[in-house]
Design a protein around this motif. Structure first.
Motif, short mmCIF file in Angstrom:
data_model
loop_
_atom_site.label_atom_id
_atom_site.label_comp_id
_atom_site.label_asym_id
_atom_site.label_seq_id
_atom_site.Cartn_x
_atom_site.Cartn_y
_atom_site.Cartn_z
N GLU A 124 0.71 -1.05 0.05
CA GLU A 124 -0.05 -0.08 0.05
C GLU A 124 0.94 1.19 -0.13
OE1 GLU A 124 -3.30 -0.12 2.74
OE2 GLU A 124 -3.63 -2.32 2.36
N ARG A 125 1.23 1.61 -1.19
CA ARG A 125 2.20 2.64 -1.29
C ARG A 125 1.55 4.05 -1.95
NH1 ARG A 125 7.00 0.60 -4.90
NH2 ARG A 125 5.82 1.60 -6.60
N GLU A 126 2.06 5.13 -1.38
CA GLU A 126 1.39 6.50 -1.79
C GLU A 126 1.41 6.49 -3.37
OE1 GLU A 126 2.04 11.47 -1.03
OE2 GLU A 126 3.17 9.85 -0.02
N GLY A 127 0.25 6.88 -3.75
CA GLY A 127 -0.02 7.09 -5.16
C GLY A 127 -0.28 5.92 -6.05
N VAL A 128 -0.74 4.73 -5.10
CA VAL A 128 -1.10 3.59 -5.91
C VAL A 128 -2.27 3.21 -5.00
CG1 VAL A 128 -0.73 0.95 -6.22
CG2 VAL A 128 1.22 2.74 -6.42
N GLU A 129 -3.32 2.89 -6.14
CA GLU A 129 -4.74 2.52 -5.36
C GLU A 129 -4.42 1.01 -5.40
OE1 GLU A 129 -7.91 3.57 -8.00
OE2 GLU A 129 -6.87 5.06 -8.70
N PHE A 130 -4.46 0.44 -3.91
CA PHE A 130 -4.19 -1.15 -3.84
C PHE A 130 -5.51 -1.53 -3.48
CE2 PHE A 130 -3.10 -4.78 -1.58
CZ PHE A 130 -2.08 -5.49 -2.29
N TYR A 131 -5.90 -2.88 -3.98
CA TYR A 131 -7.07 -3.49 -3.82
C TYR A 131 -6.73 -4.96 -3.32
CZ TYR A 131 -9.35 0.21 -6.20
OH TYR A 131 -9.70 1.40 -6.66
N ASN A 132 -7.60 -5.42 -2.50
CA ASN A 132 -7.66 -6.66 -2.14
C ASN A 132 -8.36 -8.01 -3.14
OD1 ASN A 132 -7.49 -9.24 -0.57
ND2 ASN A 132 -8.98 -8.87 0.71
N GLY A 133 -7.62 -8.23 -4.10
CA GLY A 133 -8.44 -8.90 -5.07
C GLY A 133 -7.36 -9.29 -6.23
N ILE A 134 -7.90 -9.47 -7.34
CA ILE A 134 -7.01 -9.94 -8.72
C ILE A 134 -7.53 -8.82 -9.75
CG2 ILE A 134 -6.95 -11.68 -10.51
CD1 ILE A 134 -7.69 -13.78 -8.29
N LEU A 135 -6.63 -8.41 -10.54
CA LEU A 135 -6.65 -7.64 -11.65
C LEU A 135 -6.49 -8.42 -13.00
CD1 LEU A 135 -4.64 -4.22 -10.71
CD2 LEU A 135 -7.18 -4.46 -10.70
N LEU A 167 -11.49 -8.37 -9.46
CA LEU A 167 -12.22 -9.37 -8.90
C LEU A 167 -11.95 -9.36 -7.68
CD1 LEU A 167 -11.63 -12.50 -11.38
CD2 LEU A 167 -13.34 -10.88 -11.56
N GLU A 168 -12.96 -9.37 -6.75
CA GLU A 168 -13.02 -9.39 -5.20
C GLU A 168 -13.83 -10.41 -4.75
OE1 GLU A 168 -12.56 -4.93 -4.08
OE2 GLU A 168 -14.26 -5.15 -5.41
N GLY A 169 -13.57 -10.80 -3.50
CA GLY A 169 -14.66 -11.61 -2.71
C GLY A 169 -13.82 -12.72 -1.93
N LYS A 170 -14.61 -13.12 -0.76
CA LYS A 170 -14.07 -14.14 0.02
C LYS A 170 -13.75 -15.33 -0.83
CE LYS A 170 -15.64 -16.73 4.13
NZ LYS A 170 -16.69 -16.96 4.89
N GLY A 198 -8.55 -19.79 -4.80
CA GLY A 198 -8.90 -20.32 -5.85
C GLY A 198 -10.65 -20.52 -6.23
N SER A 199 -11.36 -19.75 -5.29
CA SER A 199 -12.63 -19.94 -5.35
C SER A 199 -13.60 -18.99 -5.83
CB SER A 199 -13.48 -20.29 -3.85
OG SER A 199 -14.88 -20.21 -3.88
N LEU A 200 -14.44 -19.13 -6.78
CA LEU A 200 -15.28 -17.98 -7.21
C LEU A 200 -16.76 -17.78 -6.57
CD1 LEU A 200 -14.37 -18.30 -11.04
CD2 LEU A 200 -13.64 -16.29 -9.45
N ALA A 201 -17.11 -18.55 -5.49
CA ALA A 201 -18.39 -18.91 -4.86
C ALA A 201 -18.63 -17.44 -4.41
CB ALA A 201 -18.10 -19.61 -3.79
N HIS A 202 -17.99 -16.44 -4.10
CA HIS A 202 -18.41 -15.40 -3.55
C HIS A 202 -17.67 -14.03 -4.28
CE1 HIS A 202 -20.21 -17.45 -0.04
NE2 HIS A 202 -18.84 -17.90 -0.01
N ALA A 203 -17.17 -14.57 -5.41
CA ALA A 203 -16.61 -13.53 -6.35
C ALA A 203 -17.52 -12.58 -6.89
CB ALA A 203 -15.85 -13.93 -7.31
#
Length: 401
Positions: A44-55, A375-378, A383-388
């Motif tokens: 989580e660096r300044e100037g970067v939008e960081f997300y908990n997921g997959i791009l 892509l986000e989700g529990k 490796g699961s897309l159940a809640h993606a």
């Protein structure tokens, strides 16, 4: 020029390995300017939008019937292809054009929200023309024909010609004639089609979708033969499967790309033959449609082991409750959890782009504008897309979120 730097726990560029803590610098017009990787200890660096997921790159839908979007919720699961065809044939109603247009507009919004940036579309009419003239997607339009005997072939060819004139008059250049399926295109119609298929770079064919189709194509018997002869009282002049394969081999020698749709009942031997005679053929999976019509899934692990190029599509609302590619991936993930998530993402991005010939899509490369999905989700990173869920961050024209 405005620039965003966006990163996530994983970046699937489709040009190489999955990058942990990877990101892109993306211009306001959607162009990828840089691909970078953050330190795991300090993502989580300044100037970067960081997300908990997959791009990922934007999704490519390799099989749709957009003009059938008004059929949402009309049909019931048929238990077999023949039962489904009988439902279609029994529906003799005139649909108001405003209803068709409203359903199309809603369907296109679903594609946008699902992170789709391109699609290959089947049509028997020209209802999609006004949308395709001003769309935010890349698209291929197939004017589909079917007719089991000479009389039907003549009528179908005349109708298809009028539809194609509408596409061409509207300036839609990526529009091509295509056969519906081996069991619905008679020898006369193949003769009409072949010169057009030889000129076109690509064709689409519903192929080996059910066991009933296999029986009919191999021996001319079974439930599909009964449907033609005894229910519809229709004479048929349908080529056997070896004749169809000869057509595909001829087109394969010419280097044509082929989208072989469904392939639920495709045997290993025929799969190997397709791979041999049609090197630019890809199998397009439509899992929700397959479950709706016959309650079966294609043998995707076998297809992967055989090295068949794979793409994925949504089919239409007549046989699928969803136009979301993420939903299609979720079905495959549920049925075949052993298939890596990275493989599923490839099928929905680079697989579709390669199959359709969208050279600028499916990969996050510097200088390209392939769209960008989050892509986000529990359970996603396990490796699961159940809640993606999918959040489109950019499409072909620029940032969307």
């Amino acid at each position: 020029m405005q620039i965003r730097r966006i990163a996530a726990h994983q970046l699937h560029t489709q040009t190489g390995e999955v990058l942990p803590y990877g990101g892109v610098a993306i211009a306001e017009n959607g162009e990828i300017l840089e691909i970078f990787q953050l330190e795991a200890a300090n993502p989580e660096r300044e100037g970067v939008e960081f997300y908990n997921g997959i791009l990922t790159p934007g999704f490519v839908n390799a099989h749709t019937h957009m003009e059938l979007s008004f059929f949402n919720g009309v049909f019931v699961p048929g238990g077999s292809m023949v039962a489904f065809l009988r439902q279609i044939d029994s529906l003799r109603i005139d649909i108001d054009q405003q209803v068709i247009d409203k359903a199309l507009a809603d369907a296109y919004e679903i594609l946008k929200r699902d992170g789709q940036v391109a699609y290959a579309d089947i049509g028997n009419a020209a209802d999609t023309v006004p949308f395709k003239q001003h769309e935010d997607f890349d698209s291929i339009s197939f004017v589909e024909v079917f007719g089991a005997n000479r009389e039907l072939a003549d009528s179908a060819w005349q109708t298809a010609g009028r539809v194609m004139e509408r596409f061409r008059a509207a300036g839609i250049t990526q529009a091509y004639f295509t056969p519906h399926a081996p069991y619905s295109v008679g020898r006369e119609l193949w003769d009409y089609l072949m010169p057009e298929l030889e000129k076109a770079p690509i064709l689409s064919l519903h192929f080996m979708e059910t066991a009933q189709e296999v029986e009919f194509m191999n021996s001319g018997t079974g439930a599909m033969d009964n449907l033609y002869r005894n229910v519809w009282k229709r004479t048929v002049n349908i080529p056997r499967i070896d004749e169809v394969m000869a057509h595909l081999a001829h087109l394969g020698k010419l280097g044509k790309r082929m989208l072989l749709i469904h392939c639920v009942a495709l045997s290993q031997a025929l799969m190997q033959q397709v791979k041999s005679v049609a090197p630019n053929a890809a199998i397009v999976l439509c899992p929700a449609s397959n479950l709706f019509i016959e309650g079966r899934m294609p043998n995707i692990p076998l297809m992967l082991r055989e090295g068949m190029p794979l793409a994925i599509g949504t089919d239409s609302y007549s046989s699928s409750p969803t136009l979301s590619l993420l939903d299609q991936l979720r079905i495959v993930n549920d049925y075949y959890p052993e298939i890596p998530l990275s493989t599923l993402i490839t099928i929905a991005t680079k697989g579709g782009a390669d199959a359709c010939g969208f050279s600028d899509l499916g990969q996050l490369r510097v200088g390209s504008r392939p769209g960008l999905n989050l892509l986000e989700g529990k359970g996603l990173l396990q490796g699961s897309l159940a809640h993606a869920t999918v959040r489109p961050l950019a499409n072909r024209k620029g940032w969307t979120a």
